[in-house]
Each structure stands twice: as C-alpha cells, then as structure tokens.
Write an enzyme that holds these catalytic residues in place. Structure first.
Site, PDB file in Angstrom:
ATOM      1  N   SER D  55       0.834  -1.209   0.000  1.00  0.00           N
ATOM      2  CA  SER D  55       0.000   0.000   0.000  1.00  0.00           C
ATOM      3  C   SER D  55       0.867   1.256   0.000  1.00  0.00           C
ATOM      4  O   SER D  55       0.497   2.276  -0.587  1.00  0.00           O
ATOM      5  CB  SER D  55      -0.899   0.034   1.243  1.00  0.00           C
ATOM      6  N   GLY D  95      -5.586  -1.344   3.453  1.00  0.00           N
ATOM      7  CA  GLY D  95      -6.689  -2.224   3.088  1.00  0.00           C
ATOM      8  C   GLY D  95      -7.509  -2.632   4.297  1.00  0.00           C
ATOM      9  O   GLY D  95      -8.739  -2.485   4.306  1.00  0.00           O
ATOM     10  N   GLY D  97      -7.347  -1.252   7.242  1.00  0.00           N
ATOM     11  CA  GLY D  97      -7.667  -0.109   8.107  1.00  0.00           C
ATOM     12  C   GLY D  97      -7.155  -0.259   9.522  1.00  0.00           C
ATOM     13  O   GLY D  97      -7.575   0.479  10.418  1.00  0.00           O
ATOM     14  N   THR D  98      -6.257  -1.212   9.726  1.00  0.00           N
ATOM     15  CA  THR D  98      -5.769  -1.454  11.095  1.00  0.00           C
ATOM     16  C   THR D  98      -4.262  -1.253  11.251  1.00  0.00           C
ATOM     17  O   THR D  98      -3.762  -1.302  12.378  1.00  0.00           O
ATOM     18  CB  THR D  98      -6.071  -2.909  11.528  1.00  0.00           C
ATOM     19  N   GLU D 169      -4.530  -3.473  -3.483  1.00  0.00           N
ATOM     20  CA  GLU D 169      -3.479  -2.583  -3.987  1.00  0.00           C
ATOM     21  C   GLU D 169      -3.701  -2.248  -5.466  1.00  0.00           C
ATOM     22  O   GLU D 169      -3.513  -1.110  -5.878  1.00  0.00           O
ATOM     23  CB  GLU D 169      -2.089  -3.212  -3.822  1.00  0.00           C
TER      24      GLU D 169
END
Lengths: 202, 202, 202, 202
Positions: D55, D95, D97-98, D169
């Site tokens: 990412s 992706g 979000g963590t 991605e």
C-alpha cells in the site's frame, strides 16, 4: 578571511566528542556484541537493522558494510526484509531508546526467539529493557516526548539541531565502523582477499 | 579484559581523522558554500541533494537537517523530488568524484541553470569539473573504476572496507553537521525559537 | 449527483486495458520467464529487480511477493543488495526500454554471467536487446528522450500524465501478480501451508 | 502450447475485479475527496501520503503523480517530509484499516488540524473512524491480526498471496490514477501545456 565561527565551534565540539568515544564505550559491551555478530555469521543467521530518521540512515550504512563482509543482513522497513526466527539478530538503534517503531520491532523480534542488541544513550530506556544486550553510545541529551516516529514527522518534531542533536548519530556511525574493522579482523578478511574475489569480474 | 585491538585501532584512526578535519577544510570554500545556501534560502530556491551508497545516506542526513531549518529540500531519487530550474542548488556528494549518476545529475542541473556544489576528495574529478563550486573533504583514497552505481552494486564492487573506506563519509557527515550549525547561527534560529514553534502542537 | 466524467473515463479505459492484457501477453514468453524463475528457485540463485520511478515501485511490489514465496530476492539501489554472479537473475522493468540505469544494470548483470529478463513495451529497445529474454507488456506509448532517470527527475521530465501514462505500470503490476499466482501453483505452496508456517509464531 | 493455468486464472480474476471497480466505488466519496484535494491545491496546502508495504508503494506512485501536477506532496517516512498543520491533507492507505503506523499517522495529523482521507476496504476500521473522510476501495478480504507493520515484517507475516491478496493494492492504484485524470481535467492541465513547460528545458 571568512568568519565561520559557529561552523568552527561545531567542528571542534564534534571532534572533541569523537575523541572521547574510546573512553566512553565499554569494551565488555563491545565484546559481547562482537560475539553475538560472530555467532550470527557462523550459523548463517540473519542480522536485521532498525532505526528511525537519522539513526535509521546510520543503521543502513552499517548494514551495507555487514553485507560487504558477507553477512545475511536486512533493514527493517525495506522491500525484501524477511521474517526472522530463533537466534537471528536485531540491531536496534535509538538515541533516546523510546522510539516507538524501534521498541516494537525489538519486542516482535524477542517474541520469535531472535536476539536484540540495543544501541542507545539510555541504558534504562524501554528499548534497553527489551534488549538481550545493550551498548551505550553517548550523545543523546534527552528523551523525546512523542515516541511514534511517523507521528513525530507529521508533527514536525525532531531532535535538537546541530551540533548537539547529532552527536549520537555521529558517535554511532564511528562506533559501528569500528565494529566492522574488528569483524574484518576476526573473520580474517583482508582488503586483498576481497579484491581477489572482485578481480574475477573485472 | 576483552581484546578488541582492531576496534580500538579503528576508533583511534577515525578520531584522529576527525581531529584533523578543521585544518583540512578550506574556509573560503566553506564560506562560498554557505553564501550559496543562504541565497537559496532567501530566494526560496530548492536545495537538491544527491549521492550514491553511503554518501547518499550522509546526504539524506543533511537534507533532513536542512528541512528542519525550513529549506525547500529534496533528495534525488526519492518519490516526490521536483524538477529544478535557474538558481536552484544541487549538493552533489561523491568521494571519488566519478560516480556516474551523481555526475549525470550535476550535468542535468547545470543544463537548466541550477548551481552545483560538489563535495568530494578529488578537486580534479569529473564531478568537481562539472560543479560551480567545490568543497574538498578528505578521506577517499582512490577513485573507483566502475562509475555506474547500480552496476557497481550488481558487480559486488564497493569502497575498501573500514576503517579506511569510510573516512570520507564520516568526514562529510561531520562537515555537513557543522554547516548546519553555521546556518542556524546565520538564520538566527535558536533551539528555543524552534521549540516555541513546536509548542503550539503539544 | 457528482460529475466525475474524467474519473469515470479513466477508470473505464484502465479497465478495458486490463481486460485486453490476457490476449496481449504472449504465453511462450510467460512460460520461459516462469522457467527461469523456477530455475533460480531450485538452484538458490538470487533474483534482482530493477526499475526507475513508478516502474521501480511496481518492481518492488513484485520483489516483496517473491520474498514471501521464499526467493532470495533484492532490489537494485536498496541498502543490502549483494553483487550477483553466473545464473543469478535480473528482472529489469522499463516501459520505454531506454531508461539509462536500467539498461546499465542489465549490461552489468550480463557481464558477470547473470541472466536478464526485460519487461518492456518495446521488443526492439536497448533494454530488450541487452536481455536474455523479453516479455512484452503493452502500455507505454512512446520512448523518453532523456534516458538518465536522475537527470529526468532533475529536469522535471516524466511520462505523460494519467490515464495514458500509467497503463504500462498497471499492466506490469497485474502481469507480475499473475506470475506470482503461477509460481505459487508450481511451487506447490498454498495459503494454508504458509499459514501453518506462521502459526508457530502466533 | 504452454500450460499457464494459474497465471491465466489470476489474470482473469484481476481483470474481472478491475472491471467491477467502477460500480463498487461510491461517486459521492470520490467527489468529496476531489474537493479536498482541490482545496489543498488552491490554498497551497501540503498533501502527505502514508501506507505500509505494498500500500505504501501504491501511495508513492500517487504522490509522484500529484507532484507532477504541481501539488506540494510528501510521503510519510521519507527523508524530507515536513510537519503538517491546519488544513494540510493526509491520504492514509490501508486495506484492513488497522495498520498501526498508518492509524497513528492519521491520529497525529488530526491532532494538528490536518484533514485525513482514509482509503480502505473497511469503513468501520480504526483508520476509517479516525479519518475526516473515507473512500472505500474493495479488495482486502480480512483484517490482519498484528497491526504494527515493522513487527509484521519481523514476524514474517503478510497478506494472503496472489491473486486474492493483491486486489486492494491494484484496485487502489487504478482508483488513484483515475483521481489523477480527474484532477488534470479540473486543473485545466493538458498534456500539451505540460509539455510546453518542459520544452523550455530541452
């Protein structure tokens, strides 16, 4: 005649700092670090290097030299860095010993059985406490308040400016280059032998 | 008592080298470099930094500090580096003064009217000849045969190993940190003022 | 209802381009590349990846995946990249096939007996001519005039802007991810097995 | 005729995924993101980009293009990234979000008044909750257990392998390139004008 007083003063201070390093660095700590590196070499173990900001740059300069000596070495955060396991080695560099990603890397490495060597000015810092072994390199005057490196960059926070703020990095670069010299000696590598290896491609 | 003879010898040699830097570096060259940096600052011009391998790492450490001082600064080869134009400044670092990508960068910068400062051990090298201004930092013993950095990496060629092979990089790091100290002085920045700027976010 | 016409058109064009890739990519070329990668794997040979700018980013994304599959893989220009030798493999990515550092890397690799696979839109380009094997991935419309990447960055030159200018990189990313899928299949690796390996550390 | 069944299947799956993106991406979310970017442009505000692993590579490819369009753009973690302030913009890509460093970066940016746009598959993730605005790009199947990227690298953890593991991605790269196309349109830039700018240096 140019007036470069602050330049001259900084150069003098850095020079005086480097001159004192030999007395400041504990040879027992050095010996133990060398032993751990020699073991990694003998067993073909991975040597990972981690640091943030300028410490990260100094760490990469060390990793380059380890690679030239034939170590299996990688830098945390670069593209091809593999996972590590038992008896692999992590060299974690942080002047303050509080940088979040460096401490987290040390903890992760310990979790999988890898050994951690901390290079820091603070033997009581969180990084030092996580490590299997600590080498104290002087130079960092105080600890940072914000420990997350990315957050520090976003917040525009950085170590005090030169010359005071860079003593740790210069000290660490000089220290690690001296480690390379001793490793060359112990590994019986000479410039000449390494040149011979290169001669085949010239 | 551990025997770390090669470590001790390297530390002594590096320390002695740094101690001699103040006499080795020409203050007229320093003054002119400072003038060019101050001009870039005053006119809001870009300061690009370029170097390969360990010289590139030292260049990045310098760029970080320039950025902390408020310069518009970028590193050639990184993601967001913009094109430059007339009176922008390129700091090109190469001990041998022959590294292909560094010389090519200097030539490209000159083509668009940017000024080039070469930091090198060799005042007669291709890089020095391309530059508007040269600051000689001692430490590199000989020039490389293969000038293309990527090719050198692929061919497994590198500067001689420590301690000899790293004098230029350590000398340049100490030199550039002293430049930062003088810039701080001339820009009237103090640690205190800069802390005040940061205080707003704490 | 927002008007995002240019966004929609670009998305449609990129989607149509990706849809045509399967027909555009020659399976004999793919098969030969897979064979060379499998050989590198079997013999424990190094797989180097090189590319400049956005092609370099796509190359790094591929190198990450090769590393996850257990390849000995490195990216040219990063810190710890070792020299290569006979039967090591260089994957050289350049849409135009003219980027100077990529062509120079390919030539250096050939000189020491390493094999070179070129990924390019131009089968008659200097890069393709240097390579042992070429895989043509469409998308780059024309060749660049300035071939030195660092110079191009300094000169502010770049490929035409989106969407046209990025087809090659997106095509290459999709192509290389599909290569990874086939390698997984051939190496008999499954997600499950790899998870089992990781389970030991959780 | 070569048998590249897994390659063909991956290519087909990626192509089908990209074809569905246009329906999957909410145009209201896109419009708001475009508005925030146009505001950053108009006010000369900084656009920071942050992401880890692949990412991060996709984020850098976006930052390069923003820079070509004339944005003041930087990548978190690179050398010269400045601190940000009120109304600067952070594009945070994860992706799951963590990812720890990405979430921490978003929190730090918010603290100083910068705006945060999250690009993620999970609108309820920690990153999304921290952000001022979320654009959902599908493709990530599940969230990671270990959220610290450096730790994940050290632990050898990575997203599931291709083709499934790379949909996010590739989707994000296609999405962000389409954003660039729309920005070009809105900024009234044409390839031709930009070439004219370059012509002065050729």
């Amino acid at each position: 005649m140019p007036n470069t007083k602050a330049f001259d003063a900084a150069l003098a201070e850095l020079s005086s700092f480097v001159a004192k390093l030999s007395n400041a660095i504990d040879r027992e700590q050095v010996e133990k670090m060398l032993g751990m590196l020699m073991e990694a070499w003998s067993w073909g173990k991975i040597v990972l290097v981690v640091g943030a900001g300028r410490s990260g740059l100094v760490g990469r300069a060390f990793a380059m030299r380890l690679m030239h000596l034939g170590f299996r070495t990688y830098v945390v955060g670069e593209t091809v860095t593999p996972g590590v396991g038992p008896n692999d080695l992590l060299i974690a560099i942080s002047g303050s010993g509080t940088t979040g990603i460096v401490v987290a890397a040390a903890e992760a490495a310990r979790r999988v059985g890898a050994k951690v060597i901390a290079i820091t000015s603070f033997p009581d810092s969180p990084l030092a406490k996580t490590a299997d072994h600590v080498v104290v390199v002087p130079g960092r005057a105080k600890t940072s308040e914000e420990t997350d490196y990315f957050s520090r960059q976003i917040l525009g926070m950085h170590e005090p400016l030169a010359p005071l703020g860079t003593l740790f990095e210069i000290g660490t670069m000089v220290f690690l280059d001296s480690i390379i010299a001793e490793l060359m000696h112990r590994l019986g590598k000479t410039e000449k032998e390494m040149k011979a290896r290169h001669a085949t491609i010239e």
